[in-house]
Design a protein around this motif. Structure first.
Motif, PDB file in Angstrom:
ATOM      1  N   PRO A 183      -3.297   6.819  -5.166  1.00  0.00           N
ATOM      2  CA  PRO A 183      -4.188   6.108  -4.249  1.00  0.00           C
ATOM      3  C   PRO A 183      -5.111   5.076  -4.900  1.00  0.00           C
ATOM      4  CG  PRO A 183      -4.851   8.412  -4.458  1.00  0.00           C
ATOM      5  CD  PRO A 183      -3.546   8.257  -5.177  1.00  0.00           C
ATOM      6  N   VAL A 184      -5.583   5.331  -6.099  1.00  0.00           N
ATOM      7  CA  VAL A 184      -6.504   4.385  -6.739  1.00  0.00           C
ATOM      8  C   VAL A 184      -5.777   3.090  -7.095  1.00  0.00           C
ATOM      9  CG1 VAL A 184      -7.998   3.971  -8.736  1.00  0.00           C
ATOM     10  CG2 VAL A 184      -8.026   6.200  -7.593  1.00  0.00           C
ATOM     11  N   VAL A 185      -4.641   3.201  -7.775  1.00  0.00           N
ATOM     12  CA  VAL A 185      -3.854   2.016  -8.128  1.00  0.00           C
ATOM     13  C   VAL A 185      -3.380   1.307  -6.865  1.00  0.00           C
ATOM     14  CG1 VAL A 185      -1.757   1.220  -9.296  1.00  0.00           C
ATOM     15  CG2 VAL A 185      -3.172   2.995 -10.351  1.00  0.00           C
ATOM     16  N   ALA A 186      -3.001   2.075  -5.858  1.00  0.00           N
ATOM     17  CA  ALA A 186      -2.554   1.494  -4.590  1.00  0.00           C
ATOM     18  C   ALA A 186      -3.661   0.665  -3.956  1.00  0.00           C
ATOM     19  CB  ALA A 186      -2.105   2.591  -3.632  1.00  0.00           C
ATOM     20  N   THR A 187      -4.862   1.188  -3.985  1.00  0.00           N
ATOM     21  CA  THR A 187      -5.992   0.459  -3.393  1.00  0.00           C
ATOM     22  C   THR A 187      -6.239  -0.848  -4.134  1.00  0.00           C
ATOM     23  OG1 THR A 187      -6.991   2.529  -2.666  1.00  0.00           O
ATOM     24  CG2 THR A 187      -8.448   0.609  -2.815  1.00  0.00           C
ATOM     25  N   VAL A 188      -6.248  -0.798  -5.448  1.00  0.00           N
ATOM     26  CA  VAL A 188      -6.503  -2.000  -6.250  1.00  0.00           C
ATOM     27  C   VAL A 188      -5.434  -3.056  -5.985  1.00  0.00           C
ATOM     28  CG1 VAL A 188      -6.577  -2.912  -8.613  1.00  0.00           C
ATOM     29  CG2 VAL A 188      -7.781  -0.780  -8.045  1.00  0.00           C
TER      30      VAL A 188
ATOM     31  N   LEU B  58       0.830  -1.206   0.000  1.00  0.00           N
ATOM     32  CA  LEU B  58       0.000   0.000   0.000  1.00  0.00           C
ATOM     33  C   LEU B  58       0.866   1.259   0.000  1.00  0.00           C
ATOM     34  CD1 LEU B  58      -2.662   1.560   0.246  1.00  0.00           C
ATOM     35  CD2 LEU B  58      -2.570   1.136   2.722  1.00  0.00           C
ATOM     36  N   LEU B  59       1.857   1.277   0.855  1.00  0.00           N
ATOM     37  CA  LEU B  59       2.747   2.435   0.952  1.00  0.00           C
ATOM     38  C   LEU B  59       3.475   2.695  -0.361  1.00  0.00           C
ATOM     39  CD1 LEU B  59       4.119   4.608   2.714  1.00  0.00           C
ATOM     40  CD2 LEU B  59       5.811   2.871   3.329  1.00  0.00           C
TER      41      LEU B  59
ATOM     42  N   VAL C 225      -5.537  -4.549  -2.373  1.00  0.00           N
ATOM     43  CA  VAL C 225      -6.612  -5.532  -2.207  1.00  0.00           C
ATOM     44  C   VAL C 225      -6.230  -6.849  -2.876  1.00  0.00           C
ATOM     45  CG1 VAL C 225      -9.006  -6.090  -2.838  1.00  0.00           C
ATOM     46  CG2 VAL C 225      -8.446  -3.842  -1.879  1.00  0.00           C
ATOM     47  N   LEU C 226      -5.679  -6.777  -4.087  1.00  0.00           N
ATOM     48  CA  LEU C 226      -5.265  -8.007  -4.788  1.00  0.00           C
ATOM     49  C   LEU C 226      -4.187  -8.764  -4.006  1.00  0.00           C
ATOM     50  CD1 LEU C 226      -5.144  -6.757  -8.494  1.00  0.00           C
ATOM     51  CD2 LEU C 226      -6.815  -8.323  -7.468  1.00  0.00           C
ATOM     52  N   ILE C 227      -3.220  -8.055  -3.489  1.00  0.00           N
ATOM     53  CA  ILE C 227      -2.139  -8.688  -2.722  1.00  0.00           C
ATOM     54  C   ILE C 227      -2.686  -9.285  -1.431  1.00  0.00           C
ATOM     55  CG2 ILE C 227       0.014  -8.234  -1.459  1.00  0.00           C
ATOM     56  CD1 ILE C 227       0.344  -8.323  -4.528  1.00  0.00           C
ATOM     57  N   ALA C 228      -3.572  -8.561  -0.758  1.00  0.00           N
ATOM     58  CA  ALA C 228      -4.175  -9.075   0.481  1.00  0.00           C
ATOM     59  C   ALA C 228      -4.960 -10.355   0.208  1.00  0.00           C
ATOM     60  CB  ALA C 228      -5.076  -8.016   1.118  1.00  0.00           C
TER      61      ALA C 228
END
Length: 168
Positions: free
Chosen positions: A130-135, A121-122, A138-141
């Motif tokens: 922020p948008v790409v980070a969120t996507v 995320l960081l 979530v995929l990594i999680a």
């Protein structure tokens, strides 16, 4: 207790031999996990001393600190079984060591996954927004949860408890 057959061994294996093998396998698995967490922990510590970190937003610094806390917890949890083994060595405590070490390792892996997700995320927030980070976060999680927890637990549930917890 009767000797139990084991894949890769000739004949059968006594309870003590099985416990010794299980401890050895657990410690080897811990070595693999520890290498990853130590690398991540070093990276996270180094980040705090960069020029970019001083200019990071409050959100980025909080995410970094969350990653550091979970990486630190992971180090503690993943090294604890080695300490238990060493301190209880030759005390006839292998079943207890295995039971506790298994729980510590699972908790350590959960903390490691959390630290990795926070790090993703960081990094993605800084590099891609922020948008790409969120996507990607979530995929990594989802990947960590599926590969490290859901799939093994489903496999264990499918076995209908045929294997003893002290087994493989």
């Amino acid at each position: 207790m009767a000797a139990l057959p084991h894949e890769g061994t000739s004949g059968t294996e006594s309870r003590d031999e099985r416990l010794a093998r299980n401890v050895s396998e657990l410690l080897q698995e811990l070595r693999v996990a520890q290498a990853g967490v130590q690398f991540l922990f070093g990276f996270l510590l180094a980040v705090a001393f960069t020029e970019h970190y001083a200019r990071a937003s409050g959100f980025e610094q909080v995410v970094h600190l969350v990653a550091v806390v979970f990486a630190t917890a992971s180090v503690a949890l993943l090294t604890a079984p080695a300490a238990w083994h060493r301190l209880l060595f030759r005390q006839g405590q292998r079943p207890q060591i295995l039971r506790v070490a298994n729980r510590l390792m699972v908790a350590g892996l959960a903390c490691l996954a959390t630290a990795m997700v926070a790090t993703v995320l960081l990094l993605f927030k800084v590099v891609a927004g922020p948008v790409v980070a969120t996507v990607f976060t979530v995929l990594i999680a989802v990947m960590f949860v599926a590969l490290w927890f859901v799939m093994p637990l489903r496999t264990r549930a499918d076995d209908n408890g045929e294997e003893d917890d002290e087994e493989d």
